[in-house]
Design a protein around this motif. Structure first.
Motif, PDB file in Angstrom:
ATOM      1  N   TRP A  26      31.594  46.015  36.757  1.00  0.00           N
ATOM      2  CA  TRP A  26      31.180  46.265  38.517  1.00  0.00           C
ATOM      3  C   TRP A  26      30.794  45.632  39.482  1.00  0.00           C
ATOM      4  CZ3 TRP A  26      26.923  46.007  40.647  1.00  0.00           C
ATOM      5  CH2 TRP A  26      25.643  45.725  40.269  1.00  0.00           C
ATOM      6  N   LYS A  27      30.328  44.427  38.787  1.00  0.00           N
ATOM      7  CA  LYS A  27      29.712  43.554  39.823  1.00  0.00           C
ATOM      8  C   LYS A  27      30.408  43.141  40.841  1.00  0.00           C
ATOM      9  CE  LYS A  27      25.664  41.973  37.340  1.00  0.00           C
ATOM     10  NZ  LYS A  27      24.795  40.742  36.943  1.00  0.00           N
ATOM     11  N   LEU A  28      31.734  42.272  39.908  1.00  0.00           N
ATOM     12  CA  LEU A  28      32.831  41.968  41.147  1.00  0.00           C
ATOM     13  C   LEU A  28      34.064  42.804  41.976  1.00  0.00           C
ATOM     14  CD1 LEU A  28      34.961  39.798  41.480  1.00  0.00           C
ATOM     15  CD2 LEU A  28      36.152  39.751  39.605  1.00  0.00           C
ATOM     16  N   PHE A  29      33.908  43.965  41.132  1.00  0.00           N
ATOM     17  CA  PHE A  29      35.103  44.871  41.566  1.00  0.00           C
ATOM     18  C   PHE A  29      34.138  45.375  42.569  1.00  0.00           C
ATOM     19  CE2 PHE A  29      36.950  48.831  41.218  1.00  0.00           C
ATOM     20  CZ  PHE A  29      37.947  48.706  41.729  1.00  0.00           C
ATOM     21  N   THR A  30      33.162  45.700  42.761  1.00  0.00           N
ATOM     22  CA  THR A  30      32.285  46.861  43.630  1.00  0.00           C
ATOM     23  C   THR A  30      32.266  45.109  44.882  1.00  0.00           C
ATOM     24  OG1 THR A  30      31.254  47.836  42.081  1.00  0.00           O
ATOM     25  CG2 THR A  30      29.866  48.171  44.011  1.00  0.00           C
ATOM     26  N   PHE A  31      32.177  44.971  44.576  1.00  0.00           N
ATOM     27  CA  PHE A  31      31.079  43.317  45.951  1.00  0.00           C
ATOM     28  C   PHE A  31      32.712  43.680  45.940  1.00  0.00           C
ATOM     29  CE2 PHE A  31      31.858  39.123  46.995  1.00  0.00           C
ATOM     30  CZ  PHE A  31      30.724  38.851  48.405  1.00  0.00           C
ATOM     31  N   ALA A  32      33.736  43.339  45.335  1.00  0.00           N
ATOM     32  CA  ALA A  32      34.883  43.099  46.402  1.00  0.00           C
ATOM     33  C   ALA A  32      34.898  43.947  47.740  1.00  0.00           C
ATOM     34  CB  ALA A  32      36.594  42.846  45.351  1.00  0.00           C
ATOM     35  N   TYR A  33      35.732  45.219  46.719  1.00  0.00           N
ATOM     36  CA  TYR A  33      35.988  46.318  47.692  1.00  0.00           C
ATOM     37  C   TYR A  33      34.821  46.960  49.542  1.00  0.00           C
ATOM     38  CZ  TYR A  33      33.532  50.206  45.247  1.00  0.00           C
ATOM     39  OH  TYR A  33      32.824  51.125  44.293  1.00  0.00           O
ATOM     40  N   SER A  35      32.785  44.356  50.290  1.00  0.00           N
ATOM     41  CA  SER A  35      32.702  43.949  51.458  1.00  0.00           C
ATOM     42  C   SER A  35      34.053  43.787  52.239  1.00  0.00           C
ATOM     43  CB  SER A  35      33.233  42.151  50.782  1.00  0.00           C
ATOM     44  OG  SER A  35      32.257  41.532  49.972  1.00  0.00           O
ATOM     45  N   VAL A  36      35.656  44.062  51.502  1.00  0.00           N
ATOM     46  CA  VAL A  36      36.941  44.777  52.568  1.00  0.00           C
ATOM     47  C   VAL A  36      36.167  45.441  53.309  1.00  0.00           C
ATOM     48  CG1 VAL A  36      38.210  45.830  52.267  1.00  0.00           C
ATOM     49  CG2 VAL A  36      38.444  43.780  50.916  1.00  0.00           C
ATOM     50  N   PHE A  37      35.806  46.812  53.130  1.00  0.00           N
ATOM     51  CA  PHE A  37      34.991  47.751  53.806  1.00  0.00           C
ATOM     52  C   PHE A  37      34.402  47.557  54.572  1.00  0.00           C
ATOM     53  CE2 PHE A  37      37.063  50.251  50.108  1.00  0.00           C
ATOM     54  CZ  PHE A  37      37.971  51.167  51.170  1.00  0.00           C
ATOM     55  N   LEU A  38      33.175  46.430  54.597  1.00  0.00           N
ATOM     56  CA  LEU A  38      32.688  46.489  55.588  1.00  0.00           C
ATOM     57  C   LEU A  38      32.997  45.382  56.869  1.00  0.00           C
ATOM     58  CD1 LEU A  38      29.447  45.791  56.265  1.00  0.00           C
ATOM     59  CD2 LEU A  38      29.230  44.424  54.989  1.00  0.00           C
ATOM     60  N   GLY A  39      34.197  44.604  56.166  1.00  0.00           N
ATOM     61  CA  GLY A  39      34.641  43.629  57.054  1.00  0.00           C
ATOM     62  C   GLY A  39      35.745  44.591  57.974  1.00  0.00           C
ATOM     63  N   LEU A  40      36.540  46.060  57.759  1.00  0.00           N
ATOM     64  CA  LEU A  40      36.731  46.467  58.063  1.00  0.00           C
ATOM     65  C   LEU A  40      35.947  47.593  59.012  1.00  0.00           C
ATOM     66  CD1 LEU A  40      39.221  48.945  55.940  1.00  0.00           C
ATOM     67  CD2 LEU A  40      39.325  47.522  57.847  1.00  0.00           C
ATOM     68  N   ASN A  41      34.381  47.420  58.638  1.00  0.00           N
ATOM     69  CA  ASN A  41      33.668  48.305  60.104  1.00  0.00           C
ATOM     70  C   ASN A  41      34.141  46.660  60.806  1.00  0.00           C
ATOM     71  OD1 ASN A  41      32.725  50.547  58.716  1.00  0.00           O
ATOM     72  ND2 ASN A  41      31.326  49.646  57.391  1.00  0.00           N
ATOM     73  N   ILE A  42      33.264  46.561  60.754  1.00  0.00           N
ATOM     74  CA  ILE A  42      33.467  45.084  62.100  1.00  0.00           C
ATOM     75  C   ILE A  42      34.979  45.483  62.705  1.00  0.00           C
ATOM     76  CG2 ILE A  42      33.620  41.999  62.108  1.00  0.00           C
ATOM     77  CD1 ILE A  42      32.128  42.068  59.595  1.00  0.00           C
ATOM     78  N   LEU A  43      36.164  44.836  62.125  1.00  0.00           N
ATOM     79  CA  LEU A  43      36.799  45.476  62.364  1.00  0.00           C
ATOM     80  C   LEU A  43      37.615  46.500  63.663  1.00  0.00           C
ATOM     81  CD1 LEU A  43      39.768  45.085  63.677  1.00  0.00           C
ATOM     82  CD2 LEU A  43      40.773  45.921  61.744  1.00  0.00           C
ATOM     83  N   ALA A  44      36.694  47.898  63.026  1.00  0.00           N
ATOM     84  CA  ALA A  44      36.161  49.174  64.094  1.00  0.00           C
ATOM     85  C   ALA A  44      35.021  48.829  65.208  1.00  0.00           C
ATOM     86  CB  ALA A  44      35.774  49.914  62.671  1.00  0.00           C
ATOM     87  N   MET A  86      35.032  37.072  55.119  1.00  0.00           N
ATOM     88  CA  MET A  86      33.768  35.861  55.341  1.00  0.00           C
ATOM     89  C   MET A  86      32.262  36.911  55.318  1.00  0.00           C
ATOM     90  SD  MET A  86      35.331  32.172  56.099  1.00  0.00           S
ATOM     91  CE  MET A  86      33.728  31.923  56.351  1.00  0.00           C
ATOM     92  N   PRO A  87      32.283  37.255  56.854  1.00  0.00           N
ATOM     93  CA  PRO A  87      31.645  38.406  57.264  1.00  0.00           C
ATOM     94  C   PRO A  87      30.151  39.049  56.183  1.00  0.00           C
ATOM     95  CG  PRO A  87      32.473  37.401  59.309  1.00  0.00           C
ATOM     96  CD  PRO A  87      33.258  37.057  57.719  1.00  0.00           C
ATOM     97  N   GLY A  88      31.628  39.993  55.966  1.00  0.00           N
ATOM     98  CA  GLY A  88      31.349  41.072  54.658  1.00  0.00           C
ATOM     99  C   GLY A  88      30.894  40.294  53.843  1.00  0.00           C
ATOM    100  N   SER A  89      31.306  39.642  53.204  1.00  0.00           N
ATOM    101  CA  SER A  89      31.028  38.620  52.079  1.00  0.00           C
ATOM    102  C   SER A  89      29.401  38.185  51.712  1.00  0.00           C
ATOM    103  CB  SER A  89      31.734  37.666  51.407  1.00  0.00           C
ATOM    104  OG  SER A  89      33.639  38.496  51.628  1.00  0.00           O
TER     105      SER A  89
END
Length: 139
Positions: A26-33, A35-44, A86-89
């Motif tokens: 769960w740690k790696l999988f949850t961290f990955a997706y 982080s992607v969604f937080l990156g999409l928030n930055i894009l929004a 990178m910022p999301g991660s």
């Protein structure tokens, strides 16, 4: 804001561990997706800034990358890594995984059966595509 952030994370962690059988990964999988969604928030946020103010911060950042390389595909890759992923991660790592903060999150925030996670993902996707379309058709 912090309470919402941690509530969504508690929902995401528990959903992955309980519903998807991800107790071991769960740690790696949850961290990955997440982080992607937080990156999409930055894009929004960047597209919302362009829509409301007319200032295209994303292009200004891309111009800075033009001093590094002239290859457009490499510029796009670097831009997405530097501005979105990178910022999301980093944010997710330090607010959730650093010093096992997720233990505190799981203890103090209840599992909402994935509802908060689904709302978060849906709002993120609508915001990214919505502001992008608004910018495309109004500019």
């Amino acid at each position: 804001m912090k309470k919402i952030f941690y509530s969504v994370w508690a929902d995401a962690i528990n959903y992955e561990r309980i519903k998807n059988g991800g107790e071991s990964h769960w740690k790696l999988f949850t961290f990955a997706y997440m982080s992607v969604f937080l990156g999409l928030n930055i894009l929004a946020i960047l597209t919302a800034i362009r829509f409301f103010s007319g200032y295209n911060l994303a292009d200004k950042l891309m111009e800075q990358l033009g001093t590094i390389t002239t290859n457009e595909k490499l510029q796009n890759l670097l831009w997405s890594m530097i501005v979105m992923f990178m910022p999301g991660s980093v944010i997710n790592y330090f607010l959730v995984f650093y010093r096992k903060k997720y233990e505190y999150i799981l203890k103090n925030y209840e599992f909402k059966n994935g509802r908060l996670l689904i709302i978060y993902v849906t709002v993120t996707i609508i915001a990214v595509f919505g502001f992008s379309l608004l910018n495309k058709f109004t500019r």
